[in-house]
Scaffold this motif. Sequence first.
Motif, PDB file in Angstrom:
ATOM      1  N   GLU A 135       1.366  -2.944 -14.743  1.00  0.00           N
ATOM      2  CA  GLU A 135       2.685  -2.477 -14.700  1.00  0.00           C
ATOM      3  C   GLU A 135       2.830  -1.218 -13.388  1.00  0.00           C
ATOM      4  O   GLU A 135       4.052  -0.863 -13.271  1.00  0.00           O
ATOM      5  CB  GLU A 135       3.047  -1.931 -16.038  1.00  0.00           C
ATOM      6  N   PHE A 136       1.696  -0.581 -13.001  1.00  0.00           N
ATOM      7  CA  PHE A 136       1.974   0.344 -12.128  1.00  0.00           C
ATOM      8  C   PHE A 136       1.499  -0.079 -10.810  1.00  0.00           C
ATOM      9  O   PHE A 136       1.661   0.784  -9.721  1.00  0.00           O
ATOM     10  CB  PHE A 136       0.776   1.450 -12.594  1.00  0.00           C
ATOM     11  N   GLN A 137       1.013  -1.223 -10.551  1.00  0.00           N
ATOM     12  CA  GLN A 137       0.677  -1.646  -9.266  1.00  0.00           C
ATOM     13  C   GLN A 137       1.868  -1.896  -8.350  1.00  0.00           C
ATOM     14  O   GLN A 137       2.869  -2.531  -8.715  1.00  0.00           O
ATOM     15  CB  GLN A 137      -0.007  -3.160  -9.503  1.00  0.00           C
ATOM     16  N   GLY A 138       1.835  -1.276  -6.936  1.00  0.00           N
ATOM     17  CA  GLY A 138       3.005  -1.352  -6.081  1.00  0.00           C
ATOM     18  C   GLY A 138       4.120  -0.206  -6.475  1.00  0.00           C
ATOM     19  O   GLY A 138       4.813   0.155  -5.681  1.00  0.00           O
ATOM     20  N   LYS A 139       3.890   0.593  -7.321  1.00  0.00           N
ATOM     21  CA  LYS A 139       4.708   1.495  -7.843  1.00  0.00           C
ATOM     22  C   LYS A 139       4.896   2.882  -6.897  1.00  0.00           C
ATOM     23  O   LYS A 139       6.045   3.129  -6.732  1.00  0.00           O
ATOM     24  CB  LYS A 139       4.894   2.189  -9.120  1.00  0.00           C
ATOM     25  N   SER A 140       3.766   3.085  -6.173  1.00  0.00           N
ATOM     26  CA  SER A 140       3.659   4.266  -5.654  1.00  0.00           C
ATOM     27  C   SER A 140       4.116   3.851  -3.982  1.00  0.00           C
ATOM     28  O   SER A 140       4.647   5.069  -3.455  1.00  0.00           O
ATOM     29  CB  SER A 140       2.388   4.956  -5.443  1.00  0.00           C
ATOM     30  N   GLY A 141       4.016   2.758  -3.582  1.00  0.00           N
ATOM     31  CA  GLY A 141       4.156   2.333  -2.126  1.00  0.00           C
ATOM     32  C   GLY A 141       3.109   2.980  -1.377  1.00  0.00           C
ATOM     33  O   GLY A 141       3.004   2.794  -0.067  1.00  0.00           O
ATOM     34  N   LEU A 142       2.093   3.429  -1.900  1.00  0.00           N
ATOM     35  CA  LEU A 142       0.753   4.179  -1.133  1.00  0.00           C
ATOM     36  C   LEU A 142      -0.452   3.380  -1.085  1.00  0.00           C
ATOM     37  O   LEU A 142      -1.669   3.643  -0.703  1.00  0.00           O
ATOM     38  CB  LEU A 142       0.498   5.593  -1.382  1.00  0.00           C
ATOM     39  N   GLY A 143      -0.504   2.117  -2.029  1.00  0.00           N
ATOM     40  CA  GLY A 143      -1.590   1.602  -2.365  1.00  0.00           C
ATOM     41  C   GLY A 143      -2.138   1.780  -3.823  1.00  0.00           C
ATOM     42  O   GLY A 143      -1.530   2.501  -4.549  1.00  0.00           O
ATOM     43  N   PRO A 144      -3.357   1.425  -4.175  1.00  0.00           N
ATOM     44  CA  PRO A 144      -4.017   1.361  -5.462  1.00  0.00           C
ATOM     45  C   PRO A 144      -3.954   2.977  -5.959  1.00  0.00           C
ATOM     46  O   PRO A 144      -3.908   3.033  -7.132  1.00  0.00           O
ATOM     47  CB  PRO A 144      -5.182   0.490  -5.304  1.00  0.00           C
ATOM     48  N   TYR A 145      -4.534   3.626  -5.073  1.00  0.00           N
ATOM     49  CA  TYR A 145      -4.597   5.136  -5.513  1.00  0.00           C
ATOM     50  C   TYR A 145      -3.491   5.636  -6.124  1.00  0.00           C
ATOM     51  O   TYR A 145      -3.628   6.247  -6.902  1.00  0.00           O
ATOM     52  CB  TYR A 145      -5.380   5.980  -4.320  1.00  0.00           C
ATOM     53  N   GLY A 146      -2.435   5.620  -5.093  1.00  0.00           N
ATOM     54  CA  GLY A 146      -1.235   6.367  -5.697  1.00  0.00           C
ATOM     55  C   GLY A 146      -0.528   5.592  -6.862  1.00  0.00           C
ATOM     56  O   GLY A 146       0.008   6.454  -7.858  1.00  0.00           O
ATOM     57  N   ASP A 147      -0.972   4.299  -6.975  1.00  0.00           N
ATOM     58  CA  ASP A 147      -0.390   3.724  -8.374  1.00  0.00           C
ATOM     59  C   ASP A 147      -1.172   4.291  -9.629  1.00  0.00           C
ATOM     60  O   ASP A 147      -1.030   4.413 -10.577  1.00  0.00           O
ATOM     61  CB  ASP A 147      -0.913   2.002  -8.158  1.00  0.00           C
ATOM     62  N   PHE A 148      -2.484   4.386  -9.353  1.00  0.00           N
ATOM     63  CA  PHE A 148      -3.324   5.069 -10.156  1.00  0.00           C
ATOM     64  C   PHE A 148      -2.695   6.519 -10.590  1.00  0.00           C
ATOM     65  O   PHE A 148      -3.037   6.770 -11.901  1.00  0.00           O
ATOM     66  CB  PHE A 148      -4.922   5.192  -9.571  1.00  0.00           C
TER      67      PHE A 148
END
Length: 538
Positions: A281-294
Amino acid sequence: MIKNKPNVILMLVDDLGVGDVSCFNTEGKIKTSHLDRLAESGMRFGNSHATSSLCTPSRYSLLTGRYNWRSRLKSVVLHGDSETLIEKNRTTLPQLFKSQGYHTAAVGKWHLGMDWHYKKHIDYQAYGIDPADYPEAEVVPDKQYGRLGNFDNDYPTHLIEGIDIDFTKKIKYGPNQYGFDYFFGTPASLDQPPFVYIENDTVTEIPTKVTGTAPLDRMGASQQQKWQLGVIADNYKHQECPKVMQQKVIEIIEQQAEKEEPFFLYYPCHLVHGPIVPEEEFQGKSGLGPYGDFVLQLDHYVGEISQTLKEKNLDEHTIFIFTSDNGASGVADFPSLLAQGHNPSGIYRGKKMDIWEGGHTEPTIISYPGHVKANSFSHQLVSHSDIFATFAEMFGVVYEDETAEDSVSLLPLLKGDRQEIREDIVVSCANGGLALRTHEWKLNLVKNGGGSLGRNAEQSFGPFELFKIDEDIEEKNNVIEEYPEVVDELMIRLEKYIKEGRSTTGQKQKNARNNPTGQWEAISWIPDYPEYIKTLTD
């Protein structure tokens, strides 16, 4: 509810950079709305530091109020199959709370060692593997790292971590014995074996398989979603682990809301340490890649805790402390994030493992509605080691000289006093090098940041860098040649802190010996070093 003794939640997150929290970095590209709201309800600390730029040592100091380098661990971190690090006769933070009638619980990443039962002979067949495929695993070193008091990283451990543990037997010494009435979590980081859940002193499921990579790149992002080689239980899933812990935290809060006794909940959260595996559900939310999503997943967890406290009418009776254990890791993928305009270290130089500010400056928030002024900010120099003295003063507890030797109470700051509570702090880096930081100066006694590890890495200790930190927070201008008198004064002060076994007033204490050799290269710059290390005890 005992009104004069508030509940306390201490959330220590893993590898989160100060630049990852938007209320600490307005130029960042991650909007941490829940953390921002938590900060609005309390005090942000703009000069808050872990005692180390690595996981295990910073946790040691947080729970003991003592600088980590005084322990037997002089550099790096423990493995998940290591024995206990905290001295068994040392008073810990949860024991302080227990003495005041608190229910104490810890949920998450322990990473301070456990006294396991070890097998004399490794049963490879139990894990369905051929020892010929793991030739190094056959070698059982005479001086194994993390065993029998040996925490010197020059000595190896098993290639397959956790393979010699007898998981059918209860843990002999661990979080419960250190003062937690209840523990649910994992032995170490999200990427460190053994990959099992532990409830109190018992593994919930016996591992039967081997998984992972050896060696694992923890310096960069080349193996961002991989983990260390070791044993794993069938139902352990790395991506699910943080959510499992979060659900347990919410469950404990809800249970304690129905009880009269106050609670102390220590939540060493696995996020955002590698492997960087955000929930779907958080994958892609940040627009910065996996770390931002984490990071956004972590921020969501903070919001869930705050909402639960509010729903249970506990928000105004709970001190909520949020901080990180060290700077952001290279696993976050700094090159990619910087290219997108986001720096996990914010304005600071360095990252996890480094002696520079980015390695140990932390996004610390303390919320206590009605007691700590809302939306307040402190510029004062503070350390993770100060949590112990803060609550001791709050409870009116006077502790012995051999307890919390490097802890100074934050209570005056929380009450609105703007005066300095500390003259300085001492921090360490991955290879054990030290730095002394005052309000005006920072002296780094290690070459090139001290973040490089391995037997071939350069290990040079002594006064290499001096920064006028009040004017040069980015540590760009080394003025060590210009101020020799400052260097001398700071080195004398640090030597005093080392030899007296404390940085606060009180009776002189002893630092622990570095077993098995006794050598402690990070302080080899002390004039009488050979004589001094002979005085150290196990």
